[in-house]
Design a protein around this motif. Structure first.
Motif, PDB file in Angstrom:
ATOM      1  N   ARG A 127       0.842  -1.194   0.000  1.00  0.00           N
ATOM      2  CA  ARG A 127       0.000   0.000   0.000  1.00  0.00           C
ATOM      3  C   ARG A 127       0.874   1.239   0.000  1.00  0.00           C
ATOM      4  O   ARG A 127       1.434   1.633  -0.997  1.00  0.00           O
ATOM      5  N   THR A 128       1.031   1.833   1.141  1.00  0.00           N
ATOM      6  CA  THR A 128       1.698   3.116   1.246  1.00  0.00           C
ATOM      7  C   THR A 128       3.214   2.986   1.411  1.00  0.00           C
ATOM      8  O   THR A 128       3.696   2.039   2.039  1.00  0.00           O
ATOM      9  N   PRO A 129       3.992   3.946   0.884  1.00  0.00           N
ATOM     10  CA  PRO A 129       5.437   3.944   1.119  1.00  0.00           C
ATOM     11  C   PRO A 129       5.833   4.612   2.437  1.00  0.00           C
ATOM     12  O   PRO A 129       7.017   4.644   2.784  1.00  0.00           O
ATOM     13  N   VAL A 130       4.865   5.134   3.171  1.00  0.00           N
ATOM     14  CA  VAL A 130       5.152   5.836   4.429  1.00  0.00           C
ATOM     15  C   VAL A 130       5.269   4.799   5.538  1.00  0.00           C
ATOM     16  O   VAL A 130       4.259   4.318   6.074  1.00  0.00           O
ATOM     17  N   ARG A 131       6.505   4.448   5.894  1.00  0.00           N
ATOM     18  CA  ARG A 131       6.727   3.345   6.826  1.00  0.00           C
ATOM     19  C   ARG A 131       7.229   3.795   8.189  1.00  0.00           C
ATOM     20  O   ARG A 131       6.890   3.203   9.211  1.00  0.00           O
ATOM     21  N   THR A 132       8.028   4.840   8.239  1.00  0.00           N
ATOM     22  CA  THR A 132       8.635   5.246   9.501  1.00  0.00           C
ATOM     23  C   THR A 132       7.942   6.481  10.068  1.00  0.00           C
ATOM     24  O   THR A 132       7.316   7.249   9.323  1.00  0.00           O
ATOM     25  N   PRO A 133       8.050   6.698  11.364  1.00  0.00           N
ATOM     26  CA  PRO A 133       7.507   7.936  11.931  1.00  0.00           C
ATOM     27  C   PRO A 133       8.098   9.180  11.274  1.00  0.00           C
ATOM     28  O   PRO A 133       7.386  10.181  11.079  1.00  0.00           O
ATOM     29  N   GLU A 134       9.372   9.121  10.902  1.00  0.00           N
ATOM     30  CA  GLU A 134      10.006  10.261  10.263  1.00  0.00           C
ATOM     31  C   GLU A 134       9.388  10.553   8.900  1.00  0.00           C
ATOM     32  O   GLU A 134       9.158  11.726   8.543  1.00  0.00           O
ATOM     33  N   GLN A 135       9.097   9.514   8.133  1.00  0.00           N
ATOM     34  CA  GLN A 135       8.437   9.710   6.838  1.00  0.00           C
ATOM     35  C   GLN A 135       7.036  10.262   7.018  1.00  0.00           C
ATOM     36  O   GLN A 135       6.581  11.106   6.243  1.00  0.00           O
ATOM     37  N   ALA A 136       6.338   9.784   8.034  1.00  0.00           N
ATOM     38  CA  ALA A 136       4.982  10.266   8.286  1.00  0.00           C
ATOM     39  C   ALA A 136       4.997  11.748   8.657  1.00  0.00           C
ATOM     40  O   ALA A 136       4.166  12.534   8.175  1.00  0.00           O
ATOM     41  N   VAL A 137       5.922  12.145   9.497  1.00  0.00           N
ATOM     42  CA  VAL A 137       6.013  13.552   9.893  1.00  0.00           C
ATOM     43  C   VAL A 137       6.382  14.427   8.701  1.00  0.00           C
ATOM     44  O   VAL A 137       5.839  15.530   8.539  1.00  0.00           O
ATOM     45  N   ALA A 138       7.281  13.936   7.856  1.00  0.00           N
ATOM     46  CA  ALA A 138       7.680  14.718   6.687  1.00  0.00           C
ATOM     47  C   ALA A 138       6.482  14.990   5.778  1.00  0.00           C
ATOM     48  O   ALA A 138       6.301  16.121   5.291  1.00  0.00           O
ATOM     49  N   LEU A 139       5.649  13.980   5.565  1.00  0.00           N
ATOM     50  CA  LEU A 139       4.471  14.181   4.716  1.00  0.00           C
ATOM     51  C   LEU A 139       3.453  15.072   5.430  1.00  0.00           C
ATOM     52  O   LEU A 139       2.806  15.927   4.793  1.00  0.00           O
ATOM     53  N   ALA A 140       3.302  14.905   6.722  1.00  0.00           N
ATOM     54  CA  ALA A 140       2.377  15.755   7.482  1.00  0.00           C
ATOM     55  C   ALA A 140       2.795  17.224   7.391  1.00  0.00           C
ATOM     56  O   ALA A 140       1.949  18.116   7.253  1.00  0.00           O
ATOM     57  N   ARG A 141       4.085  17.482   7.442  1.00  0.00           N
ATOM     58  CA  ARG A 141       4.567  18.855   7.334  1.00  0.00           C
ATOM     59  C   ARG A 141       4.351  19.415   5.930  1.00  0.00           C
ATOM     60  O   ARG A 141       4.033  20.600   5.764  1.00  0.00           O
ATOM     61  N   GLU A 142       4.520  18.565   4.936  1.00  0.00           N
ATOM     62  CA  GLU A 142       4.272  18.994   3.553  1.00  0.00           C
ATOM     63  C   GLU A 142       2.799  19.359   3.368  1.00  0.00           C
ATOM     64  O   GLU A 142       2.467  20.357   2.713  1.00  0.00           O
ATOM     65  N   ILE A 143       1.913  18.576   3.952  1.00  0.00           N
ATOM     66  CA  ILE A 143       0.486  18.896   3.890  1.00  0.00           C
ATOM     67  C   ILE A 143       0.202  20.216   4.598  1.00  0.00           C
ATOM     68  O   ILE A 143      -0.542  21.063   4.096  1.00  0.00           O
ATOM     69  N   ALA A 144       0.813  20.403   5.763  1.00  0.00           N
ATOM     70  CA  ALA A 144       0.586  21.619   6.535  1.00  0.00           C
ATOM     71  C   ALA A 144       1.057  22.865   5.791  1.00  0.00           C
ATOM     72  O   ALA A 144       0.529  23.967   6.013  1.00  0.00           O
ATOM     73  N   ALA A 145       2.041  22.703   4.911  1.00  0.00           N
ATOM     74  CA  ALA A 145       2.583  23.848   4.178  1.00  0.00           C
ATOM     75  C   ALA A 145       1.736  24.233   2.973  1.00  0.00           C
ATOM     76  O   ALA A 145       2.009  25.259   2.342  1.00  0.00           O
ATOM     77  N   ARG A 146       0.728  23.437   2.654  1.00  0.00           N
ATOM     78  CA  ARG A 146      -0.097  23.703   1.469  1.00  0.00           C
ATOM     79  C   ARG A 146      -1.472  24.214   1.905  1.00  0.00           C
ATOM     80  O   ARG A 146      -2.196  23.516   2.631  1.00  0.00           O
ATOM     81  N   PRO A 147      -1.868  25.390   1.438  1.00  0.00           N
ATOM     82  CA  PRO A 147      -3.129  25.976   1.896  1.00  0.00           C
ATOM     83  C   PRO A 147      -4.377  25.258   1.388  1.00  0.00           C
ATOM     84  O   PRO A 147      -5.454  25.420   1.970  1.00  0.00           O
ATOM     85  N   GLY A 148      -4.260  24.451   0.339  1.00  0.00           N
ATOM     86  CA  GLY A 148      -5.442  23.813  -0.238  1.00  0.00           C
ATOM     87  C   GLY A 148      -5.857  22.510   0.419  1.00  0.00           C
ATOM     88  O   GLY A 148      -6.883  21.929   0.047  1.00  0.00           O
ATOM     89  N   VAL A 149      -5.058  22.044   1.398  1.00  0.00           N
ATOM     90  CA  VAL A 149      -5.357  20.760   2.043  1.00  0.00           C
ATOM     91  C   VAL A 149      -5.079  20.871   3.531  1.00  0.00           C
ATOM     92  O   VAL A 149      -4.304  21.726   3.980  1.00  0.00           O
ATOM     93  N   THR A 150      -5.712  19.991   4.294  1.00  0.00           N
ATOM     94  CA  THR A 150      -5.468  19.928   5.731  1.00  0.00           C
ATOM     95  C   THR A 150      -5.524  18.474   6.185  1.00  0.00           C
ATOM     96  O   THR A 150      -6.362  17.694   5.695  1.00  0.00           O
ATOM     97  N   LEU A 151      -4.640  18.092   7.075  1.00  0.00           N
ATOM     98  CA  LEU A 151      -4.558  16.713   7.544  1.00  0.00           C
ATOM     99  C   LEU A 151      -5.438  16.536   8.769  1.00  0.00           C
ATOM    100  O   LEU A 151      -5.250  17.207   9.787  1.00  0.00           O
ATOM    101  N   VAL A 152      -6.421  15.608   8.674  1.00  0.00           N
ATOM    102  CA  VAL A 152      -7.345  15.393   9.793  1.00  0.00           C
ATOM    103  C   VAL A 152      -7.346  13.961  10.302  1.00  0.00           C
ATOM    104  O   VAL A 152      -7.971  13.673  11.322  1.00  0.00           O
ATOM    105  N   GLY A 153      -6.673  13.038   9.587  1.00  0.00           N
ATOM    106  CA  GLY A 153      -6.719  11.646  10.009  1.00  0.00           C
ATOM    107  C   GLY A 153      -5.472  10.879   9.649  1.00  0.00           C
ATOM    108  O   GLY A 153      -4.666  11.311   8.810  1.00  0.00           O
ATOM    109  N   LEU A 154      -5.312   9.738  10.286  1.00  0.00           N
ATOM    110  CA  LEU A 154      -4.242   8.793   9.970  1.00  0.00           C
ATOM    111  C   LEU A 154      -4.851   7.403   9.958  1.00  0.00           C
ATOM    112  O   LEU A 154      -5.662   7.072  10.824  1.00  0.00           O
TER     113      LEU A 154
END
Length: 403
Positions: A166-193
């Protein structure tokens, strides 16, 4: 309610005496038993319905209306989620990423009109974010996203993977990196995992006639879960420091009791367990009652000890193997022909009860998995006791075939 096969057969015979096969049905008495058993295993943790397993709006509505621990739906495509939203449903999470640009634009419009109630979209990479941005452009309200976290088990230093790809996001560090990328984009917001351990929830550990294989599966699942639980908790904590998570989803019918014990998980998922296809006969930790079936008519008698039913080649997805085929359930004592199996237009059946069957009699089958049954039939008869209490359309019956 645990009925012996003869009692079940008598109920079905009475209920469907005037109905010509083939047809599909749901035994509501069995479904409610399964629902209660799953709620007991989830130990108070809410269960989100997996729509791909049910594929029937009416059945999903019956379950959600009970309001005793079930909440929302985990859908399998974005167009499906948008269609359900059109019917007034909320609390929808799309379990798989979407590359449907038109549907993404529709989601953006719906989110603008209902920012808190629009479906939540699954992502697991920056490419998904780029595709969303290119498809929808500037938005009036940010699209709500869920991050998919890998639950697979890796052996041999990462050379052998056990679990769904399924997903390539395997480590906590990868998850945080993607979460930060989402947070930096005004058109999307992260609400779930979300994190789905299919090799645990969807693989039985009690294989008939294979004690060594059963023990090997149980050991693998135990080791995988111990590794996953710690890694998943670290990822949830790390992502939670970046985004305000409304929900954390995990699990399936096969491991509700494990997910219930994870304090970081806010909700579980189940779908197949309501119908209890024969895949779920092979679990040591729990038992379910067969609830969804299809009936085929006996139309031929090729010789002693064998009858032939009309149709029946309703194979389940996954690696092609004998365990993907439907199984004759009632009357007991019937088996598929080893050379023909379940066929496109005919299914020969062998066994001790074959000679007692007459032309026109019904044989009741159980599908290997849950949702794909409803892709074969446009309606389900709902049975309570020995009476048909309703006739409801499947997704197919409503003209909707999403996958």
């Amino acid at each position: 309610m645990t009925l012996a096969p003869p009692a079940r057969l008598a109920r079905y015979g009475a209920a469907f005496a005037d109905l010509d096969a083939p047809f599909a049905f749901v035994d509501l008495d069995a479904l409610w038993v399964n629902a209660d058993r799953m709620l007991a295993r989830s130990a108070g943790k809410p269960i989100r319905l997996a729509s791909k397993s049910l594929r029937c709006r009416a059945v999903a509505a019956l379950i959600l209306e009970r309001d005793v621990g079930f909440r929302g739906q985990l859908t399998f495509t974005l167009p499906e989620a948008l269609w359900l939203a059109e019917q007034g449903l909320r609390d929808l999470v799309v379990a798989y990423p979407s590359a449907d640009r038109g549907a993404l634009r529709d989601l953006a419009r719906l989110t603008a009109a209902d920012p808190a109630g629009a479906p939540v979209l699954m992502v697991d990479c920056v490419e998904h974010l780029d595709l969303i941005a290119a498809a929808v452009g500037p938005v009036q309200a940010p699209l709500r996203l869920c991050l998919d976290f890998d639950a697979a088990y890796w052996l041999g230093g990462g050379r052998v993977r056990i679990g769904a790809k399924r997903t390539p996001v395997r480590t906590p560090e990868q998850a945080v990196a993607l979460a930060r990328e989402i947070a930096a984009r005004p058109g999307v917001t992260l609400v779930g995992l979300m994190s789905y351990e299919g090799h645990i929830a969807g693989v039985g550990d009690r294989i008939p006639g294979s004690p060594l294989k059963s023990r090997a599966i149980a050991r693998m699942q135990g080791a995988s879960y111990r590794e996953l639980r710690a890694r998943r908790a670290a990822a949830i904590a790390a992502v939670g420091a970046v985004a305000d998570l409304e929900f954390v989803n995990a699990g399936g019918t096969g491991d509700l009791e494990r997910v219930a014990a994870e304090s970081a998980i806010t909700e579980a998922t189940a779908g197949s367990g309501f119908y209890a296809p024969h895949l779920f006969d092979n679990y040591a930790a729990f038992a379910l009652e067969p609830a969804a079936m299809f009936a085929l008519p006996v139309v031929r008698r090729p010789g002693p000890g064998v009858v032939t039913a009309l149709g029946g080649g309703y194979l389940a997805s996954g690696v092609a193997a004998a365990d993907r085929a439907p199984r004759p359930y009632l009357p007991p004592g019937l088996a598929l022909d080893p050379q023909e199996g379940a066929g496109e237009v005919q299914t020969p059946l062998h066994g001790r009860t074959a000679d007692a069957l007459r032309i026109g009699d019904s044989v009741y089958f159980r599908h290997c998995k849950a949702g794909e049954l409803c892709e074969r039939f446009d309606r389900l008869y709902l049975l309570a006791g020995d009476r048909i209490v309703d006739e409801v359309p499947t997704y197919r019956g409503e003209g909707r075939t999403f996958l």
